[in-house]
Design an enzyme around this catalytic site. Structure first.
Site, PDB file in Angstrom:
ATOM      1  N   ASP A   1       0.832  -1.206   0.000  1.00 47.36           N
ATOM      2  CA  ASP A   1       0.000   0.000   0.000  1.00 47.36           C
ATOM      3  C   ASP A   1       0.864   1.252   0.000  1.00 47.36           C
ATOM      4  O   ASP A   1       0.544   2.252  -0.659  1.00 47.36           O
ATOM      5  CB  ASP A   1      -0.913   0.011   1.232  1.00 47.36           C
ATOM      6  CG  ASP A   1      -1.881  -1.156   1.254  1.00 47.36           C
ATOM      7  OD1 ASP A   1      -2.313  -1.586   0.166  1.00 47.36           O
ATOM      8  OD2 ASP A   1      -2.187  -1.647   2.361  1.00 47.36           O
TER       9      ASP A   1
ATOM     10  N   HIS B   1      -5.577  -3.249   5.386  1.00 52.23           N
ATOM     11  CA  HIS B   1      -4.983  -3.666   4.119  1.00 52.23           C
ATOM     12  C   HIS B   1      -6.057  -4.193   3.163  1.00 52.23           C
ATOM     13  O   HIS B   1      -5.871  -5.190   2.491  1.00 52.23           O
ATOM     14  CB  HIS B   1      -3.925  -4.748   4.391  1.00 52.23           C
ATOM     15  CG  HIS B   1      -3.145  -5.168   3.180  1.00 52.23           C
ATOM     16  ND1 HIS B   1      -2.448  -4.282   2.377  1.00 52.23           N
ATOM     17  CD2 HIS B   1      -2.946  -6.396   2.628  1.00 52.23           C
ATOM     18  CE1 HIS B   1      -1.854  -4.943   1.402  1.00 52.23           C
ATOM     19  NE2 HIS B   1      -2.148  -6.220   1.523  1.00 52.23           N
TER      20      HIS B   1
END
Length: 348
Positions: free
Chosen positions: A185, A212
């Site tokens: 990310d 996530h």
């Protein structure tokens, strides 16, 4: 620093390990110990496991690379063993060989499980991968309870709490050493923001907090280094692209794969950070960990890693209007995912 050079800088020595015949073997007291670490990749024959193993094989700081999967492990090990690096490659296949793969390990990286496919819900993914992660963590608790554990298997928002509960049951839980890998990310945020402002990705650093998956991923664009100025509409578009980047890859691969190469690269960089910290360096990373920064039991944020694992939780800082709104939205989703992982272990 070039990617190949970064990978070559991986790893230092780690912690106590379980010996099958009983007892703990004391870890060396100094990071300068001549023994190089044994690193296990669980799920080594998969789409993430293979490129991750390749990157780790290229490190001159790894002593042994232990590859484990339910099928195909020997072929991956044979292939990697032809590479002219000094890293020893070993393989183990099948549930009855898990202990062999984990024995004496210092760092365990878990990409095992199925990837997300078009039309697959989070429940579908959870139902398959939850049991896989729980079984692997039971093995870690038995054969290398002192190891650092980096979990990649999705849904990370639930699989890290699953691992924590398994370790608690076994009496081996150390929250400082259990890390959910959200590094991808961060890399995506750095890349997409850099594209938007015309900078090199290596020169941009964006903190990413929360979880996530989807809306739980919260890039703090207002805290980007160096500071960037983008319109509210552009910030919203960038945030949504970062949150949906996994789907972007699945669609681009026409349902035949997911984000395997970028995830493997992110995992290798994350391993480098963990292992440099174990050598005594102060390293800051974003990771999904047991946390006190919010009222959620697990949360991804910037942490400082040291020899013992997570040694400091960096403050979240101030949010702008969009980030404040998204922070409120992510909490309910993330809380449910955490509880789902906890319930899975206790209902099993």
């Amino acid at each position: 620093m070039e990617a190949g050079d970064r990978v070559a800088n991986l790893l230092g020595h780690l912690n106590p390990v379980y010996m099958p015949e009983g007892g703990l073997r004391a870890a060396p007291t100094s990071a300068s110990s001549s023994k190089k670490p044994k690193v296990a990749v669980l799920g080594a024959a998969g789409g993430i496991g293979q490129p991750l193993a390749l990157l780790l094989k290229g490190s001159n700081l790894v002593g042994e690379l232990s590859l484990y999967d339910i099928v195909g492990t020997e072929g991956v090990a044979a292939d990697l063993s032809h590479i002219d690096s000094s890293v020893k490659v070993s393989s183990a296949t099948g549930a009855d060989k898990l202990g062999e793969a984990l024995y004496d390990c210092d760092l365990v990286v878990i990409p095992a499980g199925v990837p997300r496919k078009p039309g697959m819900t989070r429940d579908d993914l959870f139902n398959i991968n939850a049991g896989i992660v729980a079984n692997l963590c039971a093995g870690i608790a038995k054969y290398c309870p002192g190891a650092w554990v980096a979990i990649i298997s999705n849904p990370v928002n639930s699989t890290v709490p699953i691992a924590a509960e398994v370790f608690k049951k076994a009496g081996t839980y150390d929250p400082r050493k259990l890390l959910g890998v959200t590094k991808l990310d961060v890399l995506r945020a750095n890349t997409f923001v850099a594209e938007a402002i015309g900078k090199a990705p290596e020169s941009v650093s964006v903190p990413v907090i929360g979880g996530h998956a989807g809306v739980t991923i919260l890039p703090l664009l207002s805290q980007t280094t160096p500071r960037v100025e983008v319109s509210a509409d552009k910030a919203k578009a960038l945030t949504e692209r970062i949150q949906d980047a996994g789907t972007e890859v699945v669609k681009a691969k026409a349902g035949k794969g997911s984000a395997t190469l970028s995830m493997a690269y992110a995992a290798a960089k994350f391993a480098e950070s963990c292992l440099l910290a174990l050598q005594g360096q102060s390293v800051v990373e974003c990771a999904y960990v047991e946390s006190h920064l919010t009222d959620l039991p697990f949360f991804a944020s910037q942490v400082r890693l040291g020899r013992s694992g997570v040694e400091e939780y960096l403050p979240l800082g101030s949010f702008n209007e969009l980030e404040t709104k998204n922070f409120g939205a992510l909490k309910s989703e993330l809380r449910g995912s955490i509880q789902k992982g906890v319930d899975f272990v206790h209902k099993s």
